[in-house]
Design a protein around this motif. Structure first.
Motif, PDB file in Angstrom:
ATOM      1  N   GLY A  12       0.777  -1.230   0.000  1.00  6.95           N
ATOM      2  CA  GLY A  12       0.000   0.000   0.000  1.00  6.95           C
ATOM      3  C   GLY A  12       0.805   1.274   0.000  1.00  6.95           C
ATOM      4  O   GLY A  12       0.228   2.354  -0.123  1.00  6.95           O
ATOM      5  N   GLU A  13       2.123   1.180   0.122  1.00 10.90           N
ATOM      6  CA  GLU A  13       2.929   2.396   0.130  1.00 10.90           C
ATOM      7  C   GLU A  13       2.955   3.046  -1.254  1.00 10.90           C
ATOM      8  O   GLU A  13       3.024   2.359  -2.275  1.00 10.90           O
ATOM      9  N   CYS A  14       2.932   4.374  -1.254  1.00 10.83           N
ATOM     10  CA  CYS A  14       3.029   5.161  -2.481  1.00 10.83           C
ATOM     11  C   CYS A  14       4.263   6.049  -2.334  1.00 10.83           C
ATOM     12  O   CYS A  14       4.270   6.975  -1.527  1.00 10.83           O
ATOM     13  N   TRP A  15       5.296   5.725  -3.087  1.00 15.03           N
ATOM     14  CA  TRP A  15       6.577   6.410  -2.922  1.00 15.03           C
ATOM     15  C   TRP A  15       6.668   7.624  -3.829  1.00 15.03           C
ATOM     16  O   TRP A  15       6.414   7.537  -5.030  1.00 15.03           O
ATOM     17  N   PHE A  16       7.066   8.773  -3.255  1.00 17.90           N
ATOM     18  CA  PHE A  16       7.276   9.957  -4.074  1.00 17.90           C
ATOM     19  C   PHE A  16       8.713   9.971  -4.573  1.00 17.90           C
ATOM     20  O   PHE A  16       9.624   9.420  -3.946  1.00 17.90           O
ATOM     21  N   VAL A  17       8.909  10.591  -5.725  1.00 21.36           N
ATOM     22  CA  VAL A  17      10.237  10.720  -6.321  1.00 21.36           C
ATOM     23  C   VAL A  17      10.418  12.169  -6.746  1.00 21.36           C
ATOM     24  O   VAL A  17       9.641  12.676  -7.561  1.00 21.36           O
ATOM     25  N   GLN A  18      11.428  12.833  -6.201  1.00 19.73           N
ATOM     26  CA  GLN A  18      11.715  14.220  -6.517  1.00 19.73           C
ATOM     27  C   GLN A  18      13.216  14.398  -6.738  1.00 19.73           C
ATOM     28  O   GLN A  18      14.024  13.689  -6.122  1.00 19.73           O
ATOM     29  N   PRO A  19      13.607  15.319  -7.612  1.00 18.36           N
ATOM     30  CA  PRO A  19      15.035  15.529  -7.873  1.00 18.36           C
ATOM     31  C   PRO A  19      15.812  15.861  -6.599  1.00 18.36           C
ATOM     32  O   PRO A  19      15.356  16.658  -5.771  1.00 18.36           O
ATOM     33  N   GLY A  20      16.955  15.210  -6.420  1.00 16.18           N
ATOM     34  CA  GLY A  20      17.826  15.504  -5.289  1.00 16.18           C
ATOM     35  C   GLY A  20      17.404  14.887  -3.977  1.00 16.18           C
ATOM     36  O   GLY A  20      18.015  15.164  -2.938  1.00 16.18           O
ATOM     37  N   ARG A  21      16.382  14.060  -3.990  1.00 15.72           N
ATOM     38  CA  ARG A  21      15.916  13.432  -2.749  1.00 15.72           C
ATOM     39  C   ARG A  21      15.826  11.928  -2.925  1.00 15.72           C
ATOM     40  O   ARG A  21      15.536  11.437  -4.019  1.00 15.72           O
ATOM     41  N   GLU A  22      16.046  11.225  -1.854  1.00 16.65           N
ATOM     42  CA  GLU A  22      15.895   9.785  -1.902  1.00 16.65           C
ATOM     43  C   GLU A  22      14.409   9.440  -2.011  1.00 16.65           C
ATOM     44  O   GLU A  22      13.580  10.038  -1.331  1.00 16.65           O
ATOM     45  N   PRO A  23      14.043   8.497  -2.874  1.00 13.53           N
ATOM     46  CA  PRO A  23      12.642   8.065  -2.929  1.00 13.53           C
ATOM     47  C   PRO A  23      12.200   7.560  -1.557  1.00 13.53           C
ATOM     48  O   PRO A  23      12.987   6.926  -0.843  1.00 13.53           O
ATOM     49  N   ALA A  24      10.977   7.859  -1.194  1.00 15.00           N
ATOM     50  CA  ALA A  24      10.479   7.460   0.131  1.00 15.00           C
ATOM     51  C   ALA A  24       8.963   7.340   0.105  1.00 15.00           C
ATOM     52  O   ALA A  24       8.298   7.943  -0.740  1.00 15.00           O
ATOM     53  N   PRO A  25       8.404   6.576   1.045  1.00 15.28           N
ATOM     54  CA  PRO A  25       6.944   6.476   1.125  1.00 15.28           C
ATOM     55  C   PRO A  25       6.328   7.815   1.509  1.00 15.28           C
ATOM     56  O   PRO A  25       6.846   8.521   2.376  1.00 15.28           O
ATOM     57  N   TYR A  26       5.247   8.165   0.862  1.00 16.87           N
ATOM     58  CA  TYR A  26       4.527   9.387   1.191  1.00 16.87           C
ATOM     59  C   TYR A  26       3.705   9.156   2.448  1.00 16.87           C
ATOM     60  O   TYR A  26       3.052   8.116   2.605  1.00 16.87           O
ATOM     61  N   GLY A  27       3.746  10.127   3.368  1.00 18.15           N
ATOM     62  CA  GLY A  27       2.961  10.024   4.592  1.00 18.15           C
ATOM     63  C   GLY A  27       1.630  10.728   4.436  1.00 18.15           C
ATOM     64  O   GLY A  27       1.585  11.942   4.233  1.00 18.15           O
ATOM     65  N   PHE A  28       0.552   9.983   4.507  1.00 15.94           N
ATOM     66  CA  PHE A  28      -0.781  10.573   4.401  1.00 15.94           C
ATOM     67  C   PHE A  28      -1.175  11.074   5.787  1.00 15.94           C
ATOM     68  O   PHE A  28      -1.877  10.406   6.541  1.00 15.94           O
ATOM     69  N   ARG A  29      -0.677  12.256   6.127  1.00 15.83           N
ATOM     70  CA  ARG A  29      -0.818  12.775   7.478  1.00 15.83           C
ATOM     71  C   ARG A  29      -2.274  13.016   7.853  1.00 15.83           C
ATOM     72  O   ARG A  29      -3.037  13.586   7.084  1.00 15.83           O
ATOM     73  N   GLY A  30      -2.606  12.568   9.054  1.00 14.21           N
ATOM     74  CA  GLY A  30      -3.947  12.788   9.556  1.00 14.21           C
ATOM     75  C   GLY A  30      -4.981  11.849   8.979  1.00 14.21           C
ATOM     76  O   GLY A  30      -6.140  11.918   9.330  1.00 14.21           O
ATOM     77  N   VAL A  31      -4.549  10.966   8.091  1.00 16.07           N
ATOM     78  CA  VAL A  31      -5.483  10.015   7.481  1.00 16.07           C
ATOM     79  C   VAL A  31      -5.035   8.613   7.853  1.00 16.07           C
ATOM     80  O   VAL A  31      -3.987   8.152   7.405  1.00 16.07           O
ATOM     81  N   PRO A  32      -5.775   7.910   8.677  1.00 17.28           N
ATOM     82  CA  PRO A  32      -5.366   6.558   9.051  1.00 17.28           C
ATOM     83  C   PRO A  32      -5.431   5.619   7.863  1.00 17.28           C
ATOM     84  O   PRO A  32      -6.386   5.641   7.084  1.00 17.28           O
ATOM     85  N   GLY A  33      -4.405   4.815   7.700  1.00 16.32           N
ATOM     86  CA  GLY A  33      -4.386   3.832   6.631  1.00 16.32           C
ATOM     87  C   GLY A  33      -5.264   2.654   6.981  1.00 16.32           C
ATOM     88  O   GLY A  33      -5.561   2.409   8.153  1.00 16.32           O
ATOM     89  N   PRO A  34      -5.730   1.904   5.991  1.00 21.18           N
ATOM     90  CA  PRO A  34      -6.547   0.722   6.263  1.00 21.18           C
ATOM     91  C   PRO A  34      -5.763  -0.314   7.032  1.00 21.18           C
ATOM     92  O   PRO A  34      -4.547  -0.455   6.855  1.00 21.18           O
ATOM     93  N   LYS A  35      -6.412  -1.010   7.902  1.00 25.15           N
ATOM     94  CA  LYS A  35      -5.763  -2.016   8.715  1.00 25.15           C
ATOM     95  C   LYS A  35      -5.076  -3.044   7.828  1.00 25.15           C
ATOM     96  O   LYS A  35      -5.654  -3.566   6.897  1.00 25.15           O
ATOM     97  N   GLY A  36      -3.800  -3.298   8.134  1.00 20.41           N
ATOM     98  CA  GLY A  36      -3.045  -4.283   7.373  1.00 20.41           C
ATOM     99  C   GLY A  36      -2.461  -3.742   6.091  1.00 20.41           C
ATOM    100  O   GLY A  36      -1.860  -4.468   5.318  1.00 20.41           O
ATOM    101  N   ALA A  37      -2.597  -2.425   5.865  1.00 21.45           N
ATOM    102  CA  ALA A  37      -2.120  -1.879   4.599  1.00 21.45           C
ATOM    103  C   ALA A  37      -0.657  -1.498   4.630  1.00 21.45           C
ATOM    104  O   ALA A  37      -0.096  -1.082   3.640  1.00 21.45           O
ATOM    105  N   GLY A  38      -0.025  -1.642   5.818  1.00 20.28           N
ATOM    106  CA  GLY A  38       1.357  -1.206   5.905  1.00 20.28           C
ATOM    107  C   GLY A  38       1.431   0.292   5.695  1.00 20.28           C
ATOM    108  O   GLY A  38       2.193   0.787   4.888  1.00 20.28           O
ATOM    109  N   ALA A  39       0.596   1.044   6.432  1.00 24.73           N
ATOM    110  CA  ALA A  39       0.504   2.487   6.229  1.00 24.73           C
ATOM    111  C   ALA A  39       1.875   3.128   6.329  1.00 24.73           C
ATOM    112  O   ALA A  39       2.610   2.876   7.272  1.00 24.73           O
TER     113      ALA A  39
END
Length: 263
Positions: free
Chosen positions: A221-248
């Motif tokens: 369930g992770e959605c990784w952002f990619v931007q110049p000069g930064r290491e790719p990383a999972p996007y944090g959906f702040r304030g929004v709980p991820g579905p149970k078992g989704a590996g938020a």
């Protein structure tokens, strides 16, 4: 380096840009790559370069996508990795103006193809005992891009679909992720490239590196952002709980590019 020895990977939109770069990366890790594209000649060139298999397919046609998955599985009797990369832009605002054919086209390629690809691939991945599905979304799937509302809508839908499908499939060993790059120097933006001026662009290789990272250590369930000069990383959906078992995914600090993930 990821090890995909004896694995079979399917890449849609694999004849150019991000798809071609990712196909080369997957082949370099040992996978036999099925390069699928509407441009058969270009697909043959990439497949020939990496020792893979070329296929021509219309990814907006569910029957064609199913046939594509069956062909990929038939190469060696199993399918292990699916990269749903094909995508287009709309060429219209979709706000004050709406060309219906253009709207249907962008939703067909950017969204329908991901849905068709996942549903067609899941039975094959089950037969293989698990596997990986990665959809190439966009930074526009995480934040709005006012210049192209339809593109934004299609990519937001992909992100939502991935996050919703992931917890359903994770117990079966099928990991679903999205990669969300910013503007990349690929044929997708060729017509508008000069408008970017000095704005930093990703390369296709930058996005292929992110795909490799997600395949190596992405959690369901992770959605990784990619931007110049930064290491790719999972996007944090702040304030929004991820579905149970989704590996938020853990929160990401956009200034530092750091997440709560332990290295």
């Amino acid at each position: 380096m990821m090890d995909l020895t004896d694995k079979v990977a399917l890449v849609t939109g694999g004849a150019s840009g991000i798809g071609a770069a990712a196909s080369r990366r997957l082949a370099g890790a040992g996978a036999h790559v099925v390069v699928a594209d509407r441009d058969g000649d270009a697909a043959e060139l990439v497949a020939g370069e990496i020792g893979g298999t070329a296929r021509v397919a219309d990814v907006t046609d569910p029957e064609a996508v199913t046939a594509l998955v069956e062909a990929a599985e038939g190469v060696r009797g199993h399918l292990d990795v699916v990269l749903l990369n094909a995508g287009i832009t709309s060429g219209q605002s979709g706000i004050a103006d709406l060309d219906l054919a253009g709207y249907r086209a962008i939703m067909g390629v950017n969204l329908d193809h991901v849905v068709f690809g996942l549903t067609a691939a899941v039975p094959a991945l089950r037969r293989a005992g698990g596997g990986r599905i990665v959809a190439i979304a966009s930074l526009a799937g995480l934040v709005p891009m006012p210049g192209d509302a339809l593109y934004t809508a299609s990519k937001h839908a992909v992100v939502g679909y991935v996050r919703s499908a992931a917890p359903v499939l994770a117990p079966e060993g099928i990991v679903v992720n999205a990669v969300c790059p910013g503007f990349a120097d690929t044929p997708l933006i060729a017509r508008a490239k000069e408008q970017f001026g000095d704005f930093p662009l990703l390369t296709a290789e930058d996005v292929a590196t992110a795909v490799e990272a997600v395949l190596e250590r992405g959690e369901p369930g992770e959605c990784w952002f990619v931007q110049p000069g930064r290491e790719p990383a999972p996007y944090g959906f702040r304030g929004v709980p991820g579905p149970k078992g989704a590996g938020a995914p853990p929160p990401v600090d956009w200034e530092t590019g750091r997440s709560g993930r332990r290295s």
